[in-house]
Write a protein that holds these residues in place. Structure first.
Motif, PDB file in Angstrom:
ATOM      1  N   PHE A 805       0.834  -1.199   0.000  1.00  0.00           N
ATOM      2  CA  PHE A 805       0.000   0.000   0.000  1.00  0.00           C
ATOM      3  C   PHE A 805       0.874   1.255   0.000  1.00  0.00           C
ATOM      4  N   ILE A 806       0.533   2.207  -0.844  1.00  0.00           N
ATOM      5  CA  ILE A 806       1.245   3.486  -0.914  1.00  0.00           C
ATOM      6  C   ILE A 806       0.335   4.559  -0.342  1.00  0.00           C
ATOM      7  N   PRO A 807       0.696   5.160   0.765  1.00  0.00           N
ATOM      8  CA  PRO A 807      -0.179   6.150   1.408  1.00  0.00           C
ATOM      9  C   PRO A 807      -0.260   7.429   0.575  1.00  0.00           C
ATOM     10  N   PRO A 808      -1.263   8.245   0.849  1.00  0.00           N
ATOM     11  CA  PRO A 808      -1.354   9.549   0.175  1.00  0.00           C
ATOM     12  C   PRO A 808      -0.253  10.485   0.673  1.00  0.00           C
ATOM     13  N   LEU A 809       0.171  11.368  -0.209  1.00  0.00           N
ATOM     14  CA  LEU A 809       1.246  12.287   0.136  1.00  0.00           C
ATOM     15  C   LEU A 809       0.803  13.257   1.224  1.00  0.00           C
ATOM     16  N   ALA A 810       1.751  13.623   2.061  1.00  0.00           N
ATOM     17  CA  ALA A 810       1.496  14.647   3.076  1.00  0.00           C
ATOM     18  C   ALA A 810       2.490  15.797   2.969  1.00  0.00           C
ATOM     19  N   ASN A 811       3.635  15.558   2.353  1.00  0.00           N
ATOM     20  CA  ASN A 811       4.651  16.591   2.128  1.00  0.00           C
ATOM     21  C   ASN A 811       4.800  16.748   0.620  1.00  0.00           C
ATOM     22  N   PHE A 812       4.368  17.867   0.108  1.00  0.00           N
ATOM     23  CA  PHE A 812       4.183  18.015  -1.330  1.00  0.00           C
ATOM     24  C   PHE A 812       5.344  18.706  -2.040  1.00  0.00           C
ATOM     25  N   ASP A 813       6.391  19.050  -1.310  1.00  0.00           N
ATOM     26  CA  ASP A 813       7.527  19.706  -1.959  1.00  0.00           C
ATOM     27  C   ASP A 813       8.604  18.723  -2.376  1.00  0.00           C
ATOM     28  N   CYS A 814       8.292  17.434  -2.363  1.00  0.00           N
ATOM     29  CA  CYS A 814       9.249  16.426  -2.812  1.00  0.00           C
ATOM     30  C   CYS A 814       8.551  15.500  -3.796  1.00  0.00           C
ATOM     31  N   GLU A 815       9.347  14.782  -4.549  1.00  0.00           N
ATOM     32  CA  GLU A 815       8.793  13.863  -5.532  1.00  0.00           C
ATOM     33  C   GLU A 815       8.388  12.560  -4.863  1.00  0.00           C
ATOM     34  N   SER A 816       7.396  11.922  -5.421  1.00  0.00           N
ATOM     35  CA  SER A 816       6.917  10.654  -4.870  1.00  0.00           C
ATOM     36  C   SER A 816       8.002   9.590  -4.809  1.00  0.00           C
ATOM     37  N   PRO A 817       8.853   9.420  -5.843  1.00  0.00           N
ATOM     38  CA  PRO A 817       9.899   8.395  -5.741  1.00  0.00           C
ATOM     39  C   PRO A 817      10.804   8.577  -4.532  1.00  0.00           C
ATOM     40  N   GLU A 818      11.090   9.820  -4.141  1.00  0.00           N
ATOM     41  CA  GLU A 818      11.939  10.033  -2.983  1.00  0.00           C
ATOM     42  C   GLU A 818      11.270   9.521  -1.719  1.00  0.00           C
ATOM     43  N   VAL A 819       9.969   9.803  -1.598  1.00  0.00           N
ATOM     44  CA  VAL A 819       9.248   9.335  -0.422  1.00  0.00           C
ATOM     45  C   VAL A 819       9.194   7.815  -0.392  1.00  0.00           C
ATOM     46  N   LEU A 820       8.934   7.216  -1.538  1.00  0.00           N
ATOM     47  CA  LEU A 820       8.880   5.758  -1.600  1.00  0.00           C
ATOM     48  C   LEU A 820      10.229   5.146  -1.284  1.00  0.00           C
ATOM     49  N   ALA A 821      11.310   5.795  -1.745  1.00  0.00           N
ATOM     50  CA  ALA A 821      12.647   5.278  -1.449  1.00  0.00           C
ATOM     51  C   ALA A 821      12.922   5.318   0.038  1.00  0.00           C
ATOM     52  N   THR A 822      12.474   6.390   0.679  1.00  0.00           N
ATOM     53  CA  THR A 822      12.676   6.484   2.121  1.00  0.00           C
ATOM     54  C   THR A 822      11.926   5.383   2.848  1.00  0.00           C
ATOM     55  N   THR A 823      10.711   5.114   2.402  1.00  0.00           N
ATOM     56  CA  THR A 823       9.912   4.079   3.053  1.00  0.00           C
ATOM     57  C   THR A 823      10.469   2.697   2.791  1.00  0.00           C
ATOM     58  N   SER A 824      10.801   2.435   1.532  1.00  0.00           N
ATOM     59  CA  SER A 824      11.272   1.087   1.185  1.00  0.00           C
ATOM     60  C   SER A 824      12.608   0.780   1.812  1.00  0.00           C
ATOM     61  N   SER A 825      13.412   1.803   2.077  1.00  0.00           N
ATOM     62  CA  SER A 825      14.715   1.559   2.698  1.00  0.00           C
ATOM     63  C   SER A 825      14.595   1.280   4.173  1.00  0.00           C
ATOM     64  N   THR A 826      13.431   1.587   4.761  1.00  0.00           N
ATOM     65  CA  THR A 826      13.267   1.405   6.199  1.00  0.00           C
ATOM     66  C   THR A 826      12.343   0.264   6.548  1.00  0.00           C
ATOM     67  N   ALA A 827      11.248   0.164   5.818  1.00  0.00           N
ATOM     68  CA  ALA A 827      10.215  -0.803   6.191  1.00  0.00           C
ATOM     69  C   ALA A 827      10.681  -2.242   6.146  1.00  0.00           C
ATOM     70  N   PRO A 828      11.381  -2.696   5.092  1.00  0.00           N
ATOM     71  CA  PRO A 828      11.771  -4.109   5.076  1.00  0.00           C
ATOM     72  C   PRO A 828      12.636  -4.487   6.248  1.00  0.00           C
ATOM     73  N   ALA A 829      13.522  -3.597   6.629  1.00  0.00           N
ATOM     74  CA  ALA A 829      14.370  -3.913   7.765  1.00  0.00           C
ATOM     75  C   ALA A 829      13.549  -4.084   9.025  1.00  0.00           C
ATOM     76  N   LYS A 830      12.537  -3.246   9.151  1.00  0.00           N
ATOM     77  CA  LYS A 830      11.690  -3.352  10.321  1.00  0.00           C
ATOM     78  C   LYS A 830      10.966  -4.688  10.326  1.00  0.00           C
ATOM     79  N   LYS A 831      10.451  -5.040   9.152  1.00  0.00           N
ATOM     80  CA  LYS A 831       9.670  -6.272   9.092  1.00  0.00           C
ATOM     81  C   LYS A 831      10.550  -7.478   9.352  1.00  0.00           C
ATOM     82  N   ALA A 832      11.788  -7.368   8.982  1.00  0.00           N
ATOM     83  CA  ALA A 832      12.679  -8.504   9.181  1.00  0.00           C
ATOM     84  C   ALA A 832      13.053  -8.665  10.647  1.00  0.00           C
ATOM     85  N   ASN A 833      13.181  -7.535  11.356  1.00  0.00           N
ATOM     86  CA  ASN A 833      13.681  -7.600  12.714  1.00  0.00           C
ATOM     87  C   ASN A 833      12.577  -7.686  13.754  1.00  0.00           C
ATOM     88  N   ARG A 834      11.410  -7.142  13.410  1.00  0.00           N
ATOM     89  CA  ARG A 834      10.328  -7.110  14.383  1.00  0.00           C
ATOM     90  C   ARG A 834       9.600  -8.456  14.440  1.00  0.00           C
TER      91      ARG A 834
END
Length: 1367
Positions: A805-834
């Protein structure tokens, strides 16, 4: 054919008369009567007659004496007849009588004219009469005596008529004589004259000594001058000039240099260049490092300049002209000192290395001087011996460690701007290198260098600085461009007139905007607008260019370019709509609005940028009124509905009015129309405005704009919109969470989006009303925080059921790929460790806070073991942390953190009868406290913490760490630090509450953490909040800005606040609930000690004692399990390194842990821990082993090398230290036999090689010099070390046998070091004539069990290894 030898001329003496017989000529007899004296000649006497017959004619008055061609023959005569002592006495008496007349004496000292020569005769002699007489050995001594007796008469006369200085003429006669009869006596008489003569004569005599004395007297005279130098500093320059020209032995030169070195700190500034030149020119290759280090310690240019200016001001009665003259002369002297150093560095390789080492050896901030910066500039500019790179690297290291700070650089430019102007190319190159560094710790220093260069230097340098900064901006590197833009903005604000001249350079950045992030685009347009609209007389053409660029970007259909156009246009409005300069900006705003209505993201960005404009820029009242005119009406029409009996419409979920905080009945109230807006687009039309759609995406942004308009119009009063704080939202029943698995993918994503919109609305509501002082408003704000934390727990459950699921944007001064990159770089690690949460939590309509800890980020989450619950079930989904989705939440303002100051809030509520009262109380719970602390820590890490910048991996999407910090980026680090200092009392109060909570828990439960009745969820939240409070305090006090002089007052204020709570910090050791919190506490105390000044011994001992206490404590989780996991190991490693770093004796500590703690581990069962070190077990052995090896290698690297000049006691002490180090190394290497895992082997091979290299570099020279005096100690040390090297060889063989590339990479360098060690020992024995003690053999390949590896020898071949030491 042989020539006949001429007979010398002869004297005949008859009763006081003298006749002279010249050699006979072939053509003419010499027996002629003496020629009578001419009228202009001196009357006859024995003295005059002899001179006349010798070819010297003495003249009267100002006429020079004449010398004929017969002089040489007659001089030979004087050498030949030594029996005429009486004649010599009469001659000297006549000389004395002759020079009684000052004019005659002057003529005797001045060069003589050549006498008119006959045909075929030439003469070029122009020596003075006195020098002619000094050339006769028989006359030299009496003539010298006569001159020395005559000299005092003219000592104090100075320069006479015609510019002649008689003492100087007399000293000149003594130079370069063919032979000095009694050189020792002459030297003694000259020094006697020096003792009584005035300063000018003293200087003349001393500087002439090397040209007067013979080489045999140079050593004696050097000692005399050395003694005189200690007594009279006024003679420093002439004495050093003389010493530089004397031929001295190396030992005597070192003695003299040492004496001169002691005068460096007291010498006058104008004499300093000569002193430094003498010291540097007298250096040999062997002692260059020691001498330069000593010179570096004693040479203080600032102190010399200050004393010079004070003396000048006192001697000239503090007149302005004298001060300016002395200031100029002082700077000239400093420039000469630098030229001396530069010359020495350029032509002597060892001196450049010695200066680098001298600066490197300064380990305290207060010990660094302006000289260090100047020397680094010299080394960089000359590039002698490739010193440029060394100087650059050394400067980066010093800046990174905080040793060379901006204050020192500012003093350098302030006091020595004229001096360092010649080093501008090096200054520019260093600033460029620092600004491009990936280490953000050194980047501000490079920026400060740019600013100082622009301010201190001329227009040419200013142009170069601006050009270089523009190059940085256009480089495409985000961090580099951001810093350069900030510097340009500062220069425009501080030096607007100067920067206007270079606006054409800055305008070129418009062609490279694609490479800039939103904050940098704001800075660029602010910069250009400041130049274009405030200095139009110089750069009016830039206005047209900016309008063209903005219109082009706004009309683009590409979202990125439209975003640039919106940001740029709004920033232009901010400058154009200033109160004192207000050109028509409404057309531009209308253009932006019309171009942004094509998409919801563009509209939301337009609202956000307008809100930022209102918050940061002072606008003209007319412009403010135009912006805020229709905002309230449009918001009410778009997003607010009246509550009726029922909610009409078709929705995916049943509509329900949720989260109402007002006491009014539902009829007549208002609500946020969120669910209907998300379900369908609501069309609305305005006159002359094309139809547009209202999206819930714009809700939070539009409300922020509305709130700021109200604040500006009503001076912070939000009474007009305060109903929005407590009004409900049209949502759906939260029981849907329990049915997530039965919903379709579209329904799940719809519900997740609804939760994101709701949370973002509440976050903006908290931002809007957090500064209100009314108690009822405060209660509602805290309640909204409780709503946020509760909804986040529901969102985590929903996200776990909605992968992808890709949430709706809340910070509009950045591009969507940047936000997705930030999420994808963090979420998998969390899922693996939690770990998954056991049973699903039942959702509740309650608005109270949730006691869930999943909102913590990785650094603050409990360890893996803390997530282990006995109620785990198979097949449960992996938990998701909302921290991974931080870019999709609205940013909290810094002011929202002020809610931390809220205590217990209460209000009285009247019932329908208006006579009974109900008391309602609200306060921050653990979840809300954790929510605010987590957000604060993220902000401080972004704004205050200095961490090395990491380069993006190749071919991977780069995550922008600035996402979600748009508003924070517009605040300076000083503003953030000031706000944190204001919150310090509150933070300390919360820390005290956490301490009391765990203290009460320990007391009531008798130290049993997992006792019955303990709320595990609450304990996890309190544990995380405890650690976050410590981290927030540590990050605040670690701000590098506190080291700047202008921030010292803020630091003192912060320390003053913390001083009231310092006793709690000392007592926290008894209640810290986790090892991570213990590490944070230790780091905080270290940081506070560094803020208070250099760490004394007691402070270091306290830190070591605290760290050891934590290391010896057994840590368990809230659930009672033993603490373990990667985060636990990382914290343990950091804490162990802190202990070893602050303990008094590292080697003793290593021996204690390795010899006692690990030995206890070997004798116990497999799962037990060490008795003395409770954190040491088999699972944490690698952590301990790596830290011990690293600290052991680092400690021996700091040991001083052995010197031949060391005393026996010093050698014994150094040998003892190396014996302990080698013994510790042997213990650690032997542990590999028991713990033979691959990571342990890798650590041993890596640090074993480094230890071996340090031993070869620092230890072997000590053994060379100590072998004869301490033979047994050296033998014992080498025998112990040989056992370690043999074990290292076995590890090399094992690595090859296993064919492990990770291990074999260490083998070549290690084997090379082992062979060097063998040959180095052989060289030591040869040096000490003990070759018979050396034995060489072959060592077979063996594995770790020390068994022959014959099975592999056929494959790898025999490994001939050099072994030694057979006594």
């Amino acid at each position: 054919m042989m020539r006949k030898k001429k007979r010398p001329a002869s004297f005949s003496v008859n009763e006081g008369t003298t006749s002279f017989d010249a050699p006979k000529s072939k053509k003419k007899s010499s027996a002629q009567p003496p020629r009578p004296a001419a009228p202009d000649e001196v009357p006859d006497s024995v003295f005059v007659q002899i001179l006349r017959e010798s070819g010297v004619i003495l003249k009267h008055g100002n006429m020079s004496n004449e010398i004929g061609t017969i002089k040489r023959a007659h001089m030979f005569y004087w050498h030949s007849y030594s029996q005429f002592c009486q004649i010599i006495k009469e001659f000297i008496s006549g000389l004395e009588s002759h020079i009684e007349d000052p004019e005659r004496f002057r003529n005797c000292l001045l060069p003589s004219l050549p006498r008119s020569a006959g045909k075929g005769e030439t003469s070029s002699f122009q020596e003075s009469l006195v020098r002619l007489l000094l050339g006769v050995e028989m006359l030299q001594t009496p003539v010298l005596n006569t001159l020395f007796e005559k000299l005092p008469e003219f000592m104090f006369e100075g320069v006479g008529e015609g510019g002649l200085n008689i003492p100087h003429l007399i000293i000149t006669q003594l130079k370069w004589l063919d032979r000095v009869v009694d050189c020792k006596d002459l030297g003694c008489k000259l020094m006697q004259l020096v003792a009584v003569a005035p300063v000018e004569v003293q200087r003349d005599i001393i500087t002439s000594l090397p040209e007067i004395l013979e080489d045999s007297q140079h050593g004696h005279m050097a000692r005399e001058l050395n003694a005189l130098l200690q007594e009279n500093t006024q003679l420093t320059v002439p004495i050093l000039d003389a010493l530089s020209s004397l031929n001295l032995s190396s030992a005597l030169l070192a003695e003299v240099r040492g004496a001169v070195m002691t005068t460096v700190s007291a010498v006058q500034l104008e004499d300093l260049p000569v002193v430094v030149k003498f010291i540097l020119h007298s250096i040999s290759a062997s002692d260059s490092s020691e001498v330069v280090c000593d010179l570096h310690k004693k040479l203080n240019l600032e102190q010399c300049m200050l004393s010079s200016v004070l003396q000048a001001s006192q001697s000239h009665e503090k007149s302005k002209s004298s001060y300016s003259v002395s200031s100029c002369s002082s700077k000239d002297s400093v420039a000469l000192v630098l030229e001396v150093i530069k010359s020495a560095v350029r032509f002597q390789k060892t001196i450049s290395e010695a200066w680098l080492k001298a600066v490197e050896n300064v380990h305290e901030t207060e010990d660094h001087k302006v000289l260090d910066v100047l020397v680094l500039l010299i080394l960089h500019s000359t590039n002698a011996n490739q010193s440029r790179r060394g100087a650059e690297q050394l400067l980066k290291v010093k800046v990174r460690r905080g040793l060379i700070q901006e204050a020192l650089l500012s003093r350098t430019f302030r006091d020595y701007a004229q001096v360092i102007r010649g080093y501008f190319p090096s200054i520019l190159a260093l600033a460029q290198s620092l600004l491009r560094s990936p280490d953000c710790c050194v980047v501000p220093f490079g920026g400060h260098m740019y600013k100082l260069a622009f301010t201190a230097f001329d227009s040419y340098c200013q142009q170069e600085v601006v050009g270089s900064l523009v190059t940085h901006v256009c480089s495409g590197v985000s961090g580099e461009a951001g810093v350069a833009l900030e510097l340009l903005c500062e220069l425009v604000s501080q030096k607007p007139t100067e920067m206007a001249q270079y606006a054409v350079f800055v305008k070129g950045i418009l062609d490279y905007m694609e490479k800039l992030n939103p904050q940098q685009i704001r800075q660029l347009f602010h910069l250009l607008s400041s130049l274009a609209f405030r200095h139009d007389q110089h750069v009016s053409h830039i206005q047209d260019d900016m309008h063209i660029v903005v219109r082009k970007q706004l009309s683009s259909t590409v979202p990125k370019y439209k975003r640039i156009g919106i940001i740029g246009a709004v920033m232009m409005v901010g400058i154009m709509a200033a109160p004192r300069y207000s050109p028509p900006v409404m057309p531009l705003l209308e253009l932006v609005r019309s171009c942004s209505e094509v998409s919801a993201e563009a509209t939301a960005l337009y609202y956000d940028e307008l809100a930022n404009l209102l918050q940061t820029f002072p606008l003209d009242p007319l412009v403010q009124a135009w912006i805020g005119k229709s905002v309230l009406e449009e918001f009410q029409e778009d997003f607010v509905v009246d509550l009726g009996a029922e909610i009409a419409g078709s929705f995916p979920f049943p509509a329900s009015v949720m989260y109402n905080l007002d006491d009014e009945e539902s009829q007549g109230g208002i609500a946020i129309n969120l669910l209907p807006l998300q379900t369908q687009d609501v069309p609305r039309t305005h006159l002359f405005i094309p139809p547009r759609h209202v999206s819930p995406l714009c809700l939070s942004s539009f409300f922020r704009l509305l709130r700021l308009c109200e604040e500006k119009q009503h001076q912070g009063d939000l009474e007009e919109i305060d109903a929005l704080l407590g009004c409900p939202l049209i949502l759906t029943d939260m029981e849907v969470v329990e049915k997530m698995d039965s919903l379709s993918k579209a329904e799940r994503e719809f519900f997740c989006s609804l939760l994101f919109y709701t949370i973002n609305w509440f976050r903006e509501v908290v931002n809007a009303f957090c500064k209100q002082t009314d108690p009822e408003m405060k209660m509602k704000v805290v309640t909204r925080l409780q709503n946020i934390t509760y909804l986040q727990t529901l969102l985590e459950t929903c996200l776990a059921a909605s992968p992808g699921f890709i949430p709706p944007l809340a910070n509009f001064d950045c591009e969507s790929p940047e936000v997705l990159a930030t999420t994808s770089s963090t979420a998998p690690a969390k899922k693996a460790n939690r770990k998954s949460v056991g049973k699903k939590r039942k959702a509740s309509d309650s608005k109270n806070s949730s006691t869930d800890s999943s909102q913590l980020e990785e650094a603050t989450l409990p360890n893996e073991s803390q997530q282990d619950h006995p109620e785990k079930e198979k097949g449960t989904k992996a938990a998701v942390s909302v921290s991974s989705y931080r870019p999709f939440f609205r940013e909290l303002d810094m002011e929202a953190l002020g809610v931390l100051q809220c205590g217990l809030l209460s209000r009285s509520v009247l019932d329908t009868e208006l006579h009974s009262k109900v008391r309602e109380e609200v306060q921050l719970g653990p979840a809300e406290l954790l929510f605010l602390l987590e957000d604060m820590w993220h902000k401080l890490k972004f704004s205050l913490a200095s961490t090395p910048a990491k380069k993006a991996p190749f071919l991977k999407v780069k995550a922008d760490r600035a996402v979600g910090f748009s508003r924070l980026q517009q605040k300076s680090s000083k503003d953030v630090a000031t706000f944190c200092v204001q919150l310090l009392p509150t933070l300390c109060t919360h820390l005290e509450n956490c301490h009391n909570h765990f203290q009460t828990l320990i007391t009531e439960k008798q130290g049993v953490v997992d006792a019955l009745g303990v709320d595990v969820k609450e304990q996890q939240l309190m544990c995380s909040a405890y650690q976050l409070l410590l981290q927030v305090l540590d990050t605040t006090f670690s701000w590098s800005g506190f080291s700047q002089p202008e921030q010292r007052a803020l630091l003192r204020r912060a320390l003053g606040v913390l001083a009231k709570y310092i006793h709690y910090l000392l007592n926290l050791r008894s209640t810290v609930p986790s090892l991570s919190a213990a590490l944070s506490l230790t780091q905080l105390i270290i940081t506070l000690g560094q803020c208070g000044g250099p760490s004394p011994g007691s402070h270091r001992n306290a830190i070591a004692s605290l760290a050891k206490h934590f290391l010896c404590q057994e840590w368990v989780t809230v659930s009672g399990a033993k603490d373990r996991g990667n985060k636990h190991n990382d914290a343990l490693h950091s804490l162990l390194c802190l202990y070893l770093e602050h303990t008094d004796d590292v080697l003793k500590a290593v021996e204690e842990i390795a010899g006692e703690g690990i030995r206890e581990l070997l004798t116990e069962a497999k799962d037990t821990r060490s008795r003395s070190w409770a954190t040491l077990c088999r699972q944490t052995f690698l952590v301990y082993y790596k830290a011990l090896m690293a600290e052991l290698e680092r400690s021996v690297r700091k040991l001083p090398p052995g010197r031949q000049t060391d005393s026996k006691e010093v050698q014994s002490e150094k040998l003892l230290t190396w014996n302990i180090a080698v013994r510790d190394f042997h213990i650690l290497v032997n542990l590999v036999k028991v713990f033979d895992s691959r990571p342990v082997l890798s650590v041993c091979l890596k640090y074993g090689r480094l230890f071996l290299e340090s031993f070869l570099k620092l230890g072997m020279p000590l053994l060379d010099y100590s072998f004869k005096k301490h033979k047994e100690d050296v033998q014992s040390l080498l025998k112990t070390f040989q056992l370690s090297t043999r074990q290292l060889h076995h590890m090399c063989g094992h690595s090859k046998i296993r064919q492990d590339m990770g291990l074999t990479n260490h083998v070549p360098a290690l084997k090379k070091g082992l062979e060097q060690f063998v040959y180095r020992v052989k060289a030591m024995l040869t040096l000490n004539q003990c070759q018979e003690a050396f034995w060489l053999g072959n060592l077979k390949n063996r594995d770790l069990k020390v068994m022959k590896a014959s099975d592999w020898e056929n494959h790898f071949g025999s490994q001939p290894i050099l072994e030694f030491w057979h006594n």
